[in-house]
Design a protein around this motif. Structure first.
Motif, mmCIF file in Angstrom:
data_model
loop_
_atom_site.group_PDB
_atom_site.id
_atom_site.type_symbol
_atom_site.label_atom_id
_atom_site.label_comp_id
_atom_site.label_asym_id
_atom_site.label_seq_id
_atom_site.Cartn_x
_atom_site.Cartn_y
_atom_site.Cartn_z
ATOM 1 N N ALA A 170 -21.479 18.009 -26.943
ATOM 2 C CA ALA A 170 -22.227 17.191 -27.902
ATOM 3 C C ALA A 170 -23.469 16.583 -27.269
ATOM 4 C CB ALA A 170 -21.323 16.086 -28.451
ATOM 5 N N TYR A 171 -23.386 16.224 -25.996
ATOM 6 C CA TYR A 171 -24.507 15.616 -25.293
ATOM 7 C C TYR A 171 -25.467 16.648 -24.713
ATOM 8 C CZ TYR A 171 -22.263 11.011 -25.264
ATOM 9 O OH TYR A 171 -21.712 9.808 -25.624
ATOM 10 N N ARG A 172 -25.005 17.854 -24.519
ATOM 11 C CA ARG A 172 -25.780 18.836 -23.764
ATOM 12 C C ARG A 172 -26.462 19.878 -24.648
ATOM 13 N NH1 ARG A 172 -23.975 18.620 -18.438
ATOM 14 N NH2 ARG A 172 -23.321 16.478 -17.988
ATOM 15 N N THR A 173 -25.726 20.499 -25.535
ATOM 16 C CA THR A 173 -26.261 21.567 -26.377
ATOM 17 C C THR A 173 -26.043 21.308 -27.859
ATOM 18 O OG1 THR A 173 -24.180 22.805 -26.291
ATOM 19 C CG2 THR A 173 -25.823 23.289 -24.587
ATOM 20 N N GLY A 174 -25.201 20.342 -28.195
ATOM 21 C CA GLY A 174 -24.728 20.202 -29.552
ATOM 22 C C GLY A 174 -23.620 21.210 -29.806
ATOM 23 N N LEU A 175 -23.050 21.149 -30.987
ATOM 24 C CA LEU A 175 -21.888 21.967 -31.311
ATOM 25 C C LEU A 175 -22.223 23.205 -32.144
ATOM 26 C CD1 LEU A 175 -19.361 19.103 -32.144
ATOM 27 C CD2 LEU A 175 -19.780 20.230 -29.951
ATOM 28 N N ARG A 176 -23.519 23.476 -32.345
ATOM 29 C CA ARG A 176 -23.914 24.687 -33.077
ATOM 30 C C ARG A 176 -23.866 25.885 -32.129
ATOM 31 N NH1 ARG A 176 -26.206 23.256 -37.978
ATOM 32 N NH2 ARG A 176 -26.793 21.051 -38.124
ATOM 33 N N LEU A 177 -22.677 26.218 -31.686
ATOM 34 C CA LEU A 177 -22.482 27.264 -30.693
ATOM 35 C C LEU A 177 -21.888 28.513 -31.334
ATOM 36 C CD1 LEU A 177 -20.866 25.028 -27.928
ATOM 37 C CD2 LEU A 177 -23.197 25.941 -27.899
ATOM 38 N N ASP A 178 -22.299 29.671 -30.839
ATOM 39 C CA ASP A 178 -21.643 30.914 -31.209
ATOM 40 C C ASP A 178 -20.169 30.763 -30.838
ATOM 41 O OD1 ASP A 178 -20.589 33.529 -31.269
ATOM 42 O OD2 ASP A 178 -22.475 34.419 -30.615
ATOM 43 N N PRO A 179 -19.244 30.966 -31.780
ATOM 44 C CA PRO A 179 -17.834 30.720 -31.461
ATOM 45 C C PRO A 179 -17.210 31.767 -30.549
ATOM 46 C CG PRO A 179 -18.037 31.639 -33.655
ATOM 47 C CD PRO A 179 -19.437 31.358 -33.189
ATOM 48 N N ARG A 180 -17.872 32.902 -30.383
ATOM 49 C CA ARG A 180 -17.259 34.003 -29.642
ATOM 50 C C ARG A 180 -17.298 33.777 -28.136
ATOM 51 N NH1 ARG A 180 -21.000 38.621 -31.904
ATOM 52 N NH2 ARG A 180 -22.446 36.935 -31.382
ATOM 53 N N ARG A 181 -16.354 34.384 -27.440
ATOM 54 C CA ARG A 181 -16.355 34.379 -25.983
ATOM 55 C C ARG A 181 -17.594 35.153 -25.500
ATOM 56 N NH1 ARG A 181 -11.919 34.074 -22.281
ATOM 57 N NH2 ARG A 181 -10.488 34.183 -24.075
ATOM 58 N N PRO A 182 -18.389 34.586 -24.585
ATOM 59 C CA PRO A 182 -19.570 35.311 -24.119
ATOM 60 C C PRO A 182 -19.183 36.544 -23.305
ATOM 61 C CG PRO A 182 -19.282 33.313 -22.842
ATOM 62 C CD PRO A 182 -18.284 33.258 -23.962
ATOM 63 N N SER A 183 -19.981 37.585 -23.440
ATOM 64 C CA SER A 183 -19.732 38.802 -22.667
ATOM 65 C C SER A 183 -20.093 38.571 -21.206
ATOM 66 C CB SER A 183 -20.569 39.947 -23.226
ATOM 67 O OG SER A 183 -21.947 39.711 -22.969
ATOM 68 N N PRO A 184 -19.600 39.430 -20.296
ATOM 69 C CA PRO A 184 -19.986 39.299 -18.884
ATOM 70 C C PRO A 184 -21.499 39.330 -18.677
ATOM 71 C CG PRO A 184 -18.091 40.742 -19.077
ATOM 72 C CD PRO A 184 -18.553 40.455 -20.474
ATOM 73 N N VAL A 242 -23.602 17.216 -33.956
ATOM 74 C CA VAL A 242 -22.284 16.862 -33.411
ATOM 75 C C VAL A 242 -21.238 16.692 -34.522
ATOM 76 C CG1 VAL A 242 -23.220 15.852 -31.321
ATOM 77 C CG2 VAL A 242 -22.860 14.381 -33.307
ATOM 78 N N ASP A 243 -21.530 17.227 -35.680
ATOM 79 C CA ASP A 243 -20.552 17.254 -36.755
ATOM 80 C C ASP A 243 -19.384 18.148 -36.322
ATOM 81 O OD1 ASP A 243 -19.100 18.007 -39.116
ATOM 82 O OD2 ASP A 243 -20.854 17.508 -40.344
ATOM 83 N N PRO A 244 -18.148 17.658 -36.352
ATOM 84 C CA PRO A 244 -17.038 18.473 -35.855
ATOM 85 C C PRO A 244 -16.801 19.733 -36.666
ATOM 86 C CG PRO A 244 -16.212 16.526 -36.995
ATOM 87 C CD PRO A 244 -17.694 16.335 -36.827
ATOM 88 N N THR A 245 -17.255 19.778 -37.923
ATOM 89 C CA THR A 245 -17.050 20.990 -38.708
ATOM 90 C C THR A 245 -17.862 22.164 -38.171
ATOM 91 O OG1 THR A 245 -18.756 20.397 -40.330
ATOM 92 C CG2 THR A 245 -16.504 19.677 -40.783
ATOM 93 N N LEU A 246 -18.823 21.900 -37.284
ATOM 94 C CA LEU A 246 -19.548 22.986 -36.627
ATOM 95 C C LEU A 246 -18.624 23.812 -35.733
ATOM 96 C CD1 LEU A 246 -22.816 21.070 -35.688
ATOM 97 C CD2 LEU A 246 -22.568 22.816 -37.465
ATOM 98 N N LEU A 247 -17.465 23.275 -35.403
ATOM 99 C CA LEU A 247 -16.493 23.995 -34.575
ATOM 100 C C LEU A 247 -15.563 24.882 -35.393
ATOM 101 C CD1 LEU A 247 -15.418 21.042 -32.224
ATOM 102 C CD2 LEU A 247 -16.901 22.962 -31.611
#
Length: 376
Positions: A170-184, A242-247
């Protein structure tokens, strides 16, 4: 109705240490507000939390309620930090503290010191970003970062007393993150950019969305409860991010316990998630000592509107000032008492149900989710 709300033991499932040095007035004012030190000509004692301190903390220093600020500070300085810490923490009725050591720990009690100070057991929450930053500081090739982080995190969480991890996305990037595991390849590319840029003036600081995802999925792999800062915080927060529904999409991909911290003013959004997803839990944390005792009743009631009582927890999120532990516990108990009285008084709940729910919210849920011993 019984006095269960005033006597039930509390598990403070998210908090920090208290200051060990002798504080002057500017030092104390800086840590009783998420906004830090006040601007010239203002004081943080002219805030809801400042007034609550004078009302509810002054008597523990042998002063009258609403003692003037100067009198309060003089008495505090006379007693000294060690005695003040003891006086404010002792009456909270806390049976265990879960201590996050990742936020400016210098000058604060360690979990071991916290246990010595209070005579109360402590457990540890490991901050994901701190582990990643330690890996970067030690030196690592970009292609090895993901594996080294996973190994370091596994070692850190295997230490005695560790019961969970925390993300400050929430402090660093916010929660608007791609939910998928990042590839190598994604992880290596992001690590290369971060490591090549080098540390800033204050050291390494993880603020890359790909690496943030990497830390979260490494935590999922371990299966420990994952705490998230949500909502109310300092100036690094952008409330729209930082809205939790972004998760939500990420929550669909695993069933590891997720603990939403603080949440206000998004506590109803957090409550919705806890209602829908069986692995989501929440508290209203530090906002209770910022909004004051009377408003705490409404905030806790709002958080409990649709939240299953197996998924609502207590935390103080107290940092530095022991007054915040006192106010967190006091305001939570007042809010819990009002909630129980309303439900029993209206005939919606029986007294045995109300008492059972009080124990779940105050300590039982934390004991179950984190695998803690039951409060005696």
């Amino acid at each position: 109705m019984t006095d269960v709300a005033s006597t039930v033991p509390l598990v403070d499932h998210h908090c920090h240490g208290v200051v060990t040095a002798e504080l002057d007035r500017p030092g104390l004012e800086a840590i009783i507000s998420e906004g830090g030190a006040p601007p010239a000509g203002e004081t943080n004692f002219d805030t809801p939390v400042g007034l609550a301190i004078r009302r509810h903390c002054a008597p523990l220093l042998d002063l009258e309620p609403h003692a003037p600020v100067e009198e309060y500070l003089a008495r505090r300085f006379e007693l000294g930090t060690a005695e003040v810490n003891r006086r404010f923490l002792a009456p909270t009725g806390t049976s265990r503290y879960l201590v996050d050591t990742g936020h400016r720990p210098d000058g604060l009690t360690t979990p071991e010191e916290m246990a010595d100070l209070t005579g109360t057991p402590t457990s540890v929450i490991v901050r994901l970003e701190s582990v990643a930053e330690a890996v970067a500081a030690d030196g690592v090739e970009p292609g090895e970062f993901a594996q080294r982080f996973a190994e370091r995190l596994a070692a850190a969480t295997a230490e005695p007393g560790v019961v969970g991890v925390k993300s400050v996305a929430a402090y660093r990037t916010g929660l608007r993150l791609d939910p998928r595991r990042p590839s190598p390849s994604e992880s290596t590319g992001a690590a290369a950019r971060w490591l090549t840029a080098g540390p800033g003036e204050s050291g390494w600081r993880l603020a890359d969305p790909v690496l943030q995802r990497l830390t979260l999925w490494a935590a999922v792999d371990l299966g420990l409860p994952i705490q998230f800062h949500i909502g109310f915080g300092d100036s690094d927060i952008r409330m729209t991010d930082v809205d939790p529904t972004l998760l939500t999409d990420w929550l669909h991909l695993h069933r590891v316990p997720v603990m939403l911290l603080h949440c206000w003013p998004l506590h109803r959004e957090a409550s919705y998630l806890a209602c829908i997803y069986p692995h989501v839990h929440l508290d209203v944390g530090s906002v209770l000592h910022y909004v004051g005792p009377r408003r705490s009743i409404e905030v806790l009631a709002e958080a409990a509107e649709v939240t299953p009582f197996t998924r609502l927890l207590y935390s103080s999120d107290a940092y530095g000032a022991p007054e915040l532990y006192r106010l967190g516990a006091l305001n939570f108990r007042l809010g819990l008492e009002a909630l129980l009285a309303d439900r029993v008084g209206s005939g919606e709940w029986s007294v045995p149900d109300a008492e059972r729910f009080a124990h779940l919210v105050a300590h039982g849920n934390a004991e179950r989710v984190y695998g803690l011993p039951a409060a005696s």
